[in-house]
Scaffold this motif. Structure first.
Motif, PDB file in Angstrom:
ATOM      1  N   UNK A 265       0.414  -1.277   0.583  1.00  0.00           N
ATOM      2  CA  UNK A 265      -0.009   0.215  -0.253  1.00  0.00           C
ATOM      3  C   UNK A 265       1.073   1.537   0.150  1.00  0.00           C
ATOM      4  N   UNK A 266       1.965   1.102   0.082  1.00  0.00           N
ATOM      5  CA  UNK A 266       2.808   2.054   0.554  1.00  0.00           C
ATOM      6  C   UNK A 266       3.654   2.799  -0.783  1.00  0.00           C
ATOM      7  N   UNK A 267       3.887   1.701  -1.968  1.00  0.00           N
ATOM      8  CA  UNK A 267       4.683   1.869  -3.457  1.00  0.00           C
ATOM      9  C   UNK A 267       3.109   2.507  -4.222  1.00  0.00           C
ATOM     10  N   UNK A 268       3.153   2.904  -5.512  1.00  0.00           N
ATOM     11  CA  UNK A 268       2.882   4.165  -6.037  1.00  0.00           C
ATOM     12  C   UNK A 268       1.934   2.529  -7.067  1.00  0.00           C
ATOM     13  N   UNK A 269       0.563   2.851  -7.343  1.00  0.00           N
ATOM     14  CA  UNK A 269      -0.051   1.849  -7.947  1.00  0.00           C
ATOM     15  C   UNK A 269       0.606   1.211  -8.938  1.00  0.00           C
ATOM     16  N   UNK A 270       0.056   0.630  -9.358  1.00  0.00           N
ATOM     17  CA  UNK A 270       0.521   0.307 -11.013  1.00  0.00           C
ATOM     18  C   UNK A 270       2.610   0.654 -11.776  1.00  0.00           C
ATOM     19  N   UNK A 271       3.176   0.122 -10.013  1.00  0.00           N
ATOM     20  CA  UNK A 271       4.792   0.408  -9.949  1.00  0.00           C
ATOM     21  C   UNK A 271       4.861  -0.296  -9.050  1.00  0.00           C
ATOM     22  N   UNK A 272       4.661  -1.083  -8.624  1.00  0.00           N
ATOM     23  CA  UNK A 272       5.207  -1.857  -7.004  1.00  0.00           C
ATOM     24  C   UNK A 272       6.159  -2.899  -7.649  1.00  0.00           C
ATOM     25  N   UNK A 273       6.736  -2.535  -6.403  1.00  0.00           N
ATOM     26  CA  UNK A 273       8.307  -3.510  -6.713  1.00  0.00           C
ATOM     27  C   UNK A 273       8.545  -5.035  -5.912  1.00  0.00           C
ATOM     28  N   UNK A 274       8.891  -5.789  -6.283  1.00  0.00           N
ATOM     29  CA  UNK A 274       9.141  -6.461  -5.331  1.00  0.00           C
ATOM     30  C   UNK A 274       9.034  -6.595  -4.389  1.00  0.00           C
ATOM     31  N   UNK A 275       8.563  -7.056  -3.806  1.00  0.00           N
ATOM     32  CA  UNK A 275       8.207  -6.669  -1.777  1.00  0.00           C
ATOM     33  C   UNK A 275       9.319  -8.694  -1.231  1.00  0.00           C
ATOM     34  N   UNK A 276       9.589  -8.723  -0.745  1.00  0.00           N
ATOM     35  CA  UNK A 276      10.619 -10.205   0.301  1.00  0.00           C
ATOM     36  C   UNK A 276      10.267 -10.162   1.240  1.00  0.00           C
ATOM     37  N   UNK A 277       9.253 -12.102   1.657  1.00  0.00           N
ATOM     38  CA  UNK A 277       9.299 -11.788   2.422  1.00  0.00           C
ATOM     39  C   UNK A 277       9.811 -11.915   3.735  1.00  0.00           C
ATOM     40  N   UNK A 278      10.092 -11.527   4.982  1.00  0.00           N
ATOM     41  CA  UNK A 278      11.084 -11.619   5.836  1.00  0.00           C
ATOM     42  C   UNK A 278      10.890 -12.456   7.540  1.00  0.00           C
ATOM     43  N   UNK A 279      10.766 -13.951   7.479  1.00  0.00           N
ATOM     44  CA  UNK A 279      10.471 -14.653   8.605  1.00  0.00           C
ATOM     45  C   UNK A 279      11.732 -15.436   9.757  1.00  0.00           C
ATOM     46  N   UNK A 280      11.707 -14.817  10.676  1.00  0.00           N
ATOM     47  CA  UNK A 280      12.646 -15.804  11.939  1.00  0.00           C
ATOM     48  C   UNK A 280      12.376 -16.173  12.118  1.00  0.00           C
ATOM     49  N   UNK A 281      13.815 -17.225  11.918  1.00  0.00           N
ATOM     50  CA  UNK A 281      14.110 -18.958  12.171  1.00  0.00           C
ATOM     51  C   UNK A 281      14.430 -19.419  13.372  1.00  0.00           C
ATOM     52  N   UNK A 282      14.167 -18.623  13.989  1.00  0.00           N
ATOM     53  CA  UNK A 282      15.116 -18.794  15.968  1.00  0.00           C
ATOM     54  C   UNK A 282      13.464 -18.339  17.121  1.00  0.00           C
TER      55      UNK A 282
END
Length: 446
Positions: A265-282
């Motif tokens: 939602x914080x990116x310009x509509x129609x020009x969204x850059x890829x978003x990567x997940x960030x998940x803790x492993x421990x």
């Protein structure tokens, strides 16, 4: 990145949208409200529609990574699966990481051997320039430590002295722009943000971090382990900052998908850059009354929630500052707890990479029940990926406009009959994830 536990309350966020959608769908207006198909919006690239179904490309478009100098592969069979701030000193390190299904390093120690990384078929996105890198990382969590502002940056980082000039001012926008200015020409630029853009800052303050700054982005919100994230001024963003979240509302895999949506939602509509997940492993926080260790089923569910909501890569936070296995190399050192599940998960993601990199079929599926889901199209086959959005789970019924006779439940050795485009399955708890391939159906004319 260091876990943080304090902050300020600010601004309005996605909560009003979540509440409105929930009210329309008959789901209680808090976590993971059920909506028709993927809630992903604002992607780039051509779309096609037929009978209320829209074929929509992934964020950035399928060939996005191939547009950068020495970038990540644009091959649809490649999906970035990364680990955060590792050290790669010898072939033994590489062997452990590739055996776990990793293919990318985001952030690396300065003494890491990037030539070895590249020669081994792995990819690196460090904070320093290297001819063997596949990208360049800007400053981490700058929204938290430098704040939303454009005053001069001293060039120092937390713990090194004053950060901005004047000292009490905010200079986060400046930091990212200066980091971008020294990046290698043509490199893919990556940045990770934190609780600032997720919770504390207003939308107006947050969007400035997304105006021509990075090419790939993530945000770390550790819903399963952060001692303070359930508070009114943090995770309470999901319900409009009206109260603290209950444990069942907060410690929920579906919230990782909420984070992906928040960043979109914080990116310009129609020009969204890829978003990567960030998940803790421990166990990323020092021991306290509310600091916990994520379990293997929680990791899998958090990753899949992110993917269901359109994440185009996965990063595992690989450091334990508490718990029974203190380490900077969790997936190497603490494997008994999570490594087998993470390895199987990464193999599953890699096997489904062409599907994940393929387009969405928006509007093709509706569902009733406690699930978030999305519909994908690959090689003429329809796929429905679904994860529970309530801690208790429950039955869910799916209806596909694309028809079909059988839903093959991937990697579960079972099938479900489809009658009049409809099938039902059970999600046992908040960590339940089921992945379906529809057989005997069509592609909704697309």
């Amino acid at each position: 990145m260091k876990p943080r536990t304090a902050g300020i309350l600010g601004g309005t966020v996605l909560a009003s949208i979540v509440v409105a959608v929930a009210a329309a769908s008959g789901v209680p207006p808090f976590i993971g409200a059920n909506v028709p198909d993927s809630k992903v919006t604002g992607t780039t690239g051509p779309t096609a529609s037929y009978d209320g179904v829209t074929l929509r490309p992934v964020d950035g478009g399928p060939d996005y990574y191939g547009t950068f100098k020495n970038g990540l592969p644009a091959d649809p069979a490649f999906f970035p699966i990364a680990v955060w701030f590792e050290s790669v000193l010898d072939q033994g390190n590489i062997a452990l990481d590739t055996a776990a299904g990793l293919n990318t390093y985001v952030e690396l120690t300065a003494n890491s051997d990037l030539q070895l990384v590249r020669a081994s078929g792995m990819y690196a996105i460090p904070t320093f320039a290297s001819p063997d890198a596949s990208g360049f990382a800007l400053s981490d969590e700058v929204d938290m430590w430098a704040g939303p502002g454009s005053t001069p940056w001293t060039g120092k980082y937390p713990g090194e002295g004053p950060l901005c000039t004047p000292e009490e001012s905010k200079c986060g926008y400046t930091v990212q722009k200066e980091r971008r200015a020294v990046s290698p020409q043509g490199a893919m630029l990556y940045a990770n943000y934190g609780k600032g853009v997720a919770f504390w800052l207003s939308d107006e303050e947050s969007v400035e971090f997304f105006k021509g700054i990075q090419d790939v982005v993530s945000a770390d919100t550790y819903w399963f382990t952060d001692p303070s994230i359930c508070a009114k001024g943090e995770g309470g963003a999901i319900i409009g900052y009206t109260r603290d979240l209950t444990p069942d509302e907060c410690r929920l895999a579906a919230n990782y998908g909420w984070t992906i949506e928040r960043i979109r939602t914080l990116q310009k509509a129609g020009n969204t850059t890829p978003i990567w997940a960030f998940v803790e492993a421990g166990h990323p926080f020092k021991d306290s009354a509310n600091a916990t260790t994520i379990t293997a089923p929680q990791i899998r569910a958090a990753v899949w929630s992110s993917l269901i909501h359109g994440a185009r890569g996965v990063i595992y936070f690989n450091h334990n500052f508490g718990g029974d296995c203190i380490s900077q190399h969790v997936l190497r050192d603490c494997g008994v707890q999570v490594r087998p599940t993470v390895t199987a998960l990464n193999q599953q993601i890699t096997g489904l990479a062409p599907v994940l990199n393929g387009p969405f079929l928006d509007g093709a599926t509706t569902a009733t029940g406690p699930v978030d889901f999305t519909t994908k199209l690959h090689d003429g086959k329809v796929y429905i990926f679904a994860g529970a959005n309530k801690a208790t789970g429950g039955p869910a019924t799916f209806h596909s406009k694309c028809g079909g006779s059988t839903a093959v439940v991937l990697d579960e050795d079972r099938t479900l009959p489809i009658v009049d485009g409809t099938f039902t399955d059970t999600f046992t708890d908040g960590n339940a994830v089921h992945l379906y391939r529809i057989e005997g159906g069509g592609s909704c004319g697309l």
